[in-house]
Write a protein that holds these residues in place. Structure first.
Motif, PDB file in Angstrom:
ATOM      1  N   LEU A  46       0.759  -1.405   0.014  1.00 46.32           N
ATOM      2  CA  LEU A  46       0.113  -0.187   0.235  1.00 46.32           C
ATOM      3  C   LEU A  46       0.806   1.189   0.048  1.00 46.32           C
ATOM      4  N   GLY A  47       2.067   1.188   0.429  1.00 45.06           N
ATOM      5  CA  GLY A  47       2.778   2.332   0.732  1.00 45.06           C
ATOM      6  C   GLY A  47       2.361   3.313   1.803  1.00 45.06           C
ATOM      7  N   VAL A  48       1.834   2.751   2.648  1.00 44.91           N
ATOM      8  CA  VAL A  48       1.358   3.345   3.887  1.00 44.91           C
ATOM      9  C   VAL A  48       1.460   2.521   5.226  1.00 44.91           C
ATOM     10  N   ARG A  49       1.729   3.100   6.102  1.00 38.98           N
ATOM     11  CA  ARG A  49       1.839   2.520   7.517  1.00 38.98           C
ATOM     12  C   ARG A  49       0.519   2.504   8.107  1.00 38.98           C
ATOM     13  N   VAL A  50       0.326   1.205   8.622  1.00 39.33           N
ATOM     14  CA  VAL A  50      -0.990   1.026   9.272  1.00 39.33           C
ATOM     15  C   VAL A  50      -1.066   0.831  10.879  1.00 39.33           C
ATOM     16  N   LEU A  51       0.083   0.413  11.069  1.00 35.61           N
ATOM     17  CA  LEU A  51       0.316   0.189  12.846  1.00 35.61           C
ATOM     18  C   LEU A  51       1.647   0.905  13.170  1.00 35.61           C
ATOM     19  N   GLU A  52       1.405   1.092  14.583  1.00 36.17           N
ATOM     20  CA  GLU A  52       2.454   1.759  15.074  1.00 36.17           C
ATOM     21  C   GLU A  52       2.870   1.244  16.442  1.00 36.17           C
ATOM     22  N   PRO A  53       4.164   1.017  17.103  1.00 35.46           N
ATOM     23  CA  PRO A  53       4.298   0.317  18.285  1.00 35.46           C
ATOM     24  C   PRO A  53       3.817   1.411  19.450  1.00 35.46           C
ATOM     25  N   VAL A  54       3.226   0.913  20.553  1.00 38.14           N
ATOM     26  CA  VAL A  54       3.043   1.578  21.720  1.00 38.14           C
ATOM     27  C   VAL A  54       3.384   0.658  22.832  1.00 38.14           C
ATOM     28  N   GLY A  55       4.483   0.980  23.379  1.00 46.77           N
ATOM     29  CA  GLY A  55       5.149  -0.043  24.369  1.00 46.77           C
ATOM     30  C   GLY A  55       5.413  -1.446  23.838  1.00 46.77           C
ATOM     31  N   ARG A  56       4.731  -2.402  24.312  1.00 50.41           N
ATOM     32  CA  ARG A  56       4.700  -3.705  23.913  1.00 50.41           C
ATOM     33  C   ARG A  56       3.517  -4.162  22.893  1.00 50.41           C
ATOM     34  N   GLN A  57       2.711  -3.077  22.715  1.00 54.66           N
ATOM     35  CA  GLN A  57       1.585  -3.347  22.036  1.00 54.66           C
ATOM     36  C   GLN A  57       1.782  -2.692  20.616  1.00 54.66           C
ATOM     37  N   VAL A  58       0.797  -2.768  19.801  1.00 47.61           N
ATOM     38  CA  VAL A  58       0.672  -1.823  18.455  1.00 47.61           C
ATOM     39  C   VAL A  58      -0.739  -1.235  18.569  1.00 47.61           C
ATOM     40  N   ARG A  59      -0.875  -0.103  17.748  1.00 40.99           N
ATOM     41  CA  ARG A  59      -2.176   0.611  17.552  1.00 40.99           C
ATOM     42  C   ARG A  59      -2.190   1.026  16.034  1.00 40.99           C
ATOM     43  N   LEU A  60      -3.373   1.216  15.572  1.00 40.84           N
ATOM     44  CA  LEU A  60      -3.383   1.696  14.347  1.00 40.84           C
ATOM     45  C   LEU A  60      -3.125   3.127  14.039  1.00 40.84           C
ATOM     46  N   THR A  61      -2.493   3.368  13.068  1.00 40.18           N
ATOM     47  CA  THR A  61      -2.179   4.665  12.749  1.00 40.18           C
ATOM     48  C   THR A  61      -3.461   5.547  12.155  1.00 40.18           C
ATOM     49  N   GLU A  62      -3.397   6.734  11.817  1.00 37.39           N
ATOM     50  CA  GLU A  62      -4.742   7.400  11.505  1.00 37.39           C
ATOM     51  C   GLU A  62      -5.138   6.828  10.262  1.00 37.39           C
ATOM     52  N   ALA A  63      -4.116   6.770   9.307  1.00 32.56           N
ATOM     53  CA  ALA A  63      -4.520   6.125   7.871  1.00 32.56           C
ATOM     54  C   ALA A  63      -4.840   4.769   7.974  1.00 32.56           C
ATOM     55  N   GLY A  64      -4.180   3.788   8.983  1.00 31.64           N
ATOM     56  CA  GLY A  64      -4.722   2.606   9.430  1.00 31.64           C
ATOM     57  C   GLY A  64      -6.051   2.354   9.801  1.00 31.64           C
ATOM     58  N   GLU A  65      -6.675   3.350  10.712  1.00 35.34           N
ATOM     59  CA  GLU A  65      -7.887   3.320  11.170  1.00 35.34           C
ATOM     60  C   GLU A  65      -8.811   3.373   9.957  1.00 35.34           C
ATOM     61  N   MET A  66      -8.764   4.363   9.147  1.00 35.29           N
ATOM     62  CA  MET A  66      -9.565   4.584   7.680  1.00 35.29           C
ATOM     63  C   MET A  66      -9.679   3.485   7.063  1.00 35.29           C
ATOM     64  N   LEU A  67      -8.195   2.909   6.739  1.00 39.05           N
ATOM     65  CA  LEU A  67      -8.349   1.754   5.798  1.00 39.05           C
ATOM     66  C   LEU A  67      -8.969   0.648   6.552  1.00 39.05           C
ATOM     67  N   LEU A  68      -8.779   0.195   7.628  1.00 38.78           N
ATOM     68  CA  LEU A  68      -9.355  -0.803   8.341  1.00 38.78           C
ATOM     69  C   LEU A  68     -10.664  -0.697   8.331  1.00 38.78           C
ATOM     70  N   ARG A  69     -11.293   0.623   8.687  1.00 43.78           N
ATOM     71  CA  ARG A  69     -12.731   0.614   8.664  1.00 43.78           C
ATOM     72  C   ARG A  69     -13.542   0.109   7.264  1.00 43.78           C
ATOM     73  N   ARG A  70     -12.646   0.634   6.206  1.00 40.98           N
ATOM     74  CA  ARG A  70     -13.341   0.149   5.151  1.00 40.98           C
ATOM     75  C   ARG A  70     -13.139  -1.255   4.534  1.00 40.98           C
ATOM     76  N   ALA A  71     -12.052  -1.622   5.250  1.00 41.69           N
ATOM     77  CA  ALA A  71     -11.655  -3.138   5.028  1.00 41.69           C
ATOM     78  C   ALA A  71     -12.522  -4.251   5.690  1.00 41.69           C
ATOM     79  N   ARG A  72     -13.116  -3.586   6.951  1.00 42.96           N
ATOM     80  CA  ARG A  72     -14.249  -4.214   7.475  1.00 42.96           C
ATOM     81  C   ARG A  72     -15.233  -4.793   6.683  1.00 42.96           C
ATOM     82  N   GLN A  73     -15.750  -3.719   5.996  1.00 43.70           N
ATOM     83  CA  GLN A  73     -16.918  -3.919   5.074  1.00 43.70           C
ATOM     84  C   GLN A  73     -16.439  -5.053   4.115  1.00 43.70           C
TER      85      GLN A  73
END
Length: 299
Positions: A46-73
């Protein structure tokens, strides 16, 4: 072809839903490294970062949130498609064609369709609101899977469904009510009768008392009711269709000495019960159950 596969989107969703690669791997029975690789591959494609580390976990980037929202459909659509395919493989119909005479209680019809929708959300429904021979004609032509009618169909066996009560009514200010006495059929002859046209194309029929010198023929019960409420005539109509108008006083029963009330038994007829699929059978069961529940509610 899409650069990203459905499996990659499902992997990303699993990682997010389970709060990280380790928990997601345990839940879907794959190794964390496999999931990690799949997500990194997705980001590269995709050429876009979708996850970013937060301590030992990961969370969605802003772009990742938008893409995953559509991907769930997409994921939900794919799951729905597989569900439909599975039901079709089991013999589930893609569509049910239902012909219901307009005299059938509307509340019961709505309740039956609601129950059917909950159980078979992917099965299309073609509802034909028929009059007199209209449903029978569809049955003979093979155009209806299921028919609710007040008439018998030659060569078919029906199941008792509901008995509908017809009442002769008119507007409270109609000249027939102004007579202020008990009426007979000779009184009706002098006034306009409203009737509903048979919806059959080839063998239409007339039904009921039709000796009024003036007669207007309409195509739907609702049209007839609207005209009655404007004082444009009298008619025999199903009680379930005019209950609100009777209670509010917009219509009043005609004080006929005889014939003011008729009983019409309705039946449920399958095009071929032995070959009917699960959805058609469910529709029939829902119609019968809805009639029963509406009767209980009215007590």
């Amino acid at each position: 072809m899409s650069r990203v596969t459905l499996a990659q989107w499902q992997t990303l969703a699993a990682v997010v839903d389970h709060g990280g690669f380790a928990r997601a791997a345990e839940a879907i029975h794959k190794s964390p490294s496999t999931l990690n690789h799949a997500v990194h591959k997705l980001e590269e494609q995709l050429g876009v970062r979708v996850l970013e580390p937060v301590g030992r976990q990961v969370r969605l980037t802003e772009a990742g949130e938008m893409l995953l929202r559509r991907a769930r459909q997409l994921i939900e659509s794919a799951e729905s498609l597989e569900d439909v395919a599975g039901r079709l493989a089991e013999g589930l119909e893609a569509e049910v064609v239902l012909a219901v005479d307009q005299l059938f209680p509307p509340d019961a019809l709505a309740r039956a369709l609601d129950a059917f929708s909950a159980a078979y959300p992917h099965v299309r429904v073609q509802l034909h609101e028929t009059v007199l021979n209209g449903g029978i004609e569809m049955l003979y032509d093979g155009r209806a899977d299921l028919v609710a009618t007040g008439l018998a169909a030659q060569g078919f066996l029906g199941e008792p469904l509901v008995t509908v009560r017809f009442i002769a009514v008119a507007h409270p200010e109609h000249p027939l009510h102004r007579l202020g006495r008990e009426l007979d059929l000779r009184d009706l002859v002098q006034h306009r009768q409203l009737v509903v046209r048979d919806s059959a194309q080839r063998q239409s029929m007339d039904s009921g008392w039709l000796k009024a010198e003036q007669r207007w023929t309409v195509s739907h019960l609702d049209t007839s009711i609207g005209m009655l409420e404007r004082g444009l005539g009298f008619a025999w109509l199903p009680e379930t269709r005019i209950q609100a108008a009777l209670e509010s006083g917009r219509l009043r029963p005609l004080p006929l000495s005889a014939g003011g009330i008729r009983q019409v038994p309705m039946q449920l007829i399958y095009q071929d019960r032995d070959r009917a699929g699960p959805a058609t059978r469910a529709m029939g069961a829902n119609l019968a159950e809805a009639v029963r529940l509406c009767a209980v509610d009215s007590i």
